[in-house]
Design an enzyme around this catalytic site. Structure first.
Site, mmCIF file in Angstrom:
data_model
loop_
_atom_site.group_PDB
_atom_site.id
_atom_site.type_symbol
_atom_site.label_atom_id
_atom_site.label_comp_id
_atom_site.label_asym_id
_atom_site.label_seq_id
_atom_site.Cartn_x
_atom_site.Cartn_y
_atom_site.Cartn_z
ATOM 1 N N SER A 191 30.819 -46.232 90.301
ATOM 2 C CA SER A 191 31.513 -46.046 89.024
ATOM 3 C C SER A 191 32.671 -45.069 89.159
ATOM 4 C CB SER A 191 30.552 -45.523 87.955
ATOM 5 O OG SER A 191 29.757 -46.568 87.470
ATOM 6 N N HIS A 232 25.765 -49.285 81.603
ATOM 7 C CA HIS A 232 27.111 -48.927 82.052
ATOM 8 C C HIS A 232 27.612 -47.674 81.353
ATOM 9 C CE1 HIS A 232 26.744 -52.830 83.792
ATOM 10 N NE2 HIS A 232 27.808 -52.570 84.530
HETATM 11 N N1 GUN Z 1 32.095 -49.222 82.188
HETATM 12 C C1 GUN Z 1 33.136 -49.889 81.766
HETATM 13 N N2 GUN Z 1 33.799 -50.481 82.776
HETATM 14 C C2 GUN Z 1 33.145 -50.166 83.891
HETATM 15 C C3 GUN Z 1 33.335 -50.488 85.267
HETATM 16 O O1 GUN Z 1 34.237 -51.186 85.711
HETATM 17 N N3 GUN Z 1 32.424 -49.975 86.104
HETATM 18 C C4 GUN Z 1 31.393 -49.202 85.660
HETATM 19 N N4 GUN Z 1 30.551 -48.745 86.533
HETATM 20 N N5 GUN Z 1 31.201 -48.884 84.406
HETATM 21 C C5 GUN Z 1 32.069 -49.367 83.517
#
Ligand code: GUN
Length: 171
Positions: free
Chosen positions: A86, A69
């Site tokens: 994202s 992530h």
């Molecule tokens: N990193 C922290 N929160 C998120 C999220 O909700 N989506 C994504 N893709 N990355 C994250």
């Protein structure tokens, strides 16, 4: 491209992966393992299979999933290199319109969190506005690494559920 649950239950493996692979950030193995559980009676059942695949994965695989992530308001976001999902998730939280002070706070918290836990801070951005995220950071920084691994996996499940609702229609 959205599809129906019936289609997803009947399609070939590549089509299943095209729809479900991206539900977990850069981690198609989750959908690959859940695919064996077809047919699914509901989107909830599909989601339960995805959650089970993560729960049954090794600690190293779970850590890899968390690390897949991006930071919220991080380098990838500044460089425009996030996945489409994202980018939309960060915009939904209002993270594309931060004041300089807020952007600085995200930078500081992201660094402190990674230094403490060795993985990025994961919170479901579509369920939290930027103010709630900035409130959550200092609280989660007081937790143990075990608590935060569990919290990250829980948030990843929520992120996956919202992506699934967008990708799969019922009936
Ligand atoms: N990193 C922290 N929160 C998120 C999220 O909700 N989506 C994504 N893709 N990355 C994250």
């Amino acid at each position: 491209m959205p599809c129906t649950l019936a289609e997803l239950n009947a399609c070939d493996g590549p089509r299943f992966m095209a729809v479900c692979g991206p539900l977990y950030e850069h981690s198609p193995w989750v959908a690959e393992r859940a695919c064996a559980g077809r047919p699914f009676a509901s989107r909830e059942a599909l989601h339960a299979a995805l959650i089970a695949a993560v729960a049954e994965a090794s600690p190293a695989e779970q850590l890899g999933l968390i690390r897949a992530h991006p930071d919220l308001v991080g380098r990838l976001s500044r460089e425009g290199r996030l996945t489409a999902a994202s980018t939309a998730e960060q915009a939904a939280a209002g993270l594309d319109t931060l004041t300089p002070d807020e952007a600085e706070a995200f930078d500081r918290y992201n660094r402190a969190y990674r230094d403490r836990f060795g993985f990025p801070f994961v919170i479901c951005a579509r369920e939290n506005r930027k103010e709630a995220i900035l409130t959550a950071f200092p609280v989660r920084l007081t937790h143990t690494v075990e608590q935060e691994r569990a919290a990250a996996l829980d948030e990843i499940g929520r992120i996956g559920w919202l992506r699934l609702l967008d990708a799969v229609r019922e009936p």
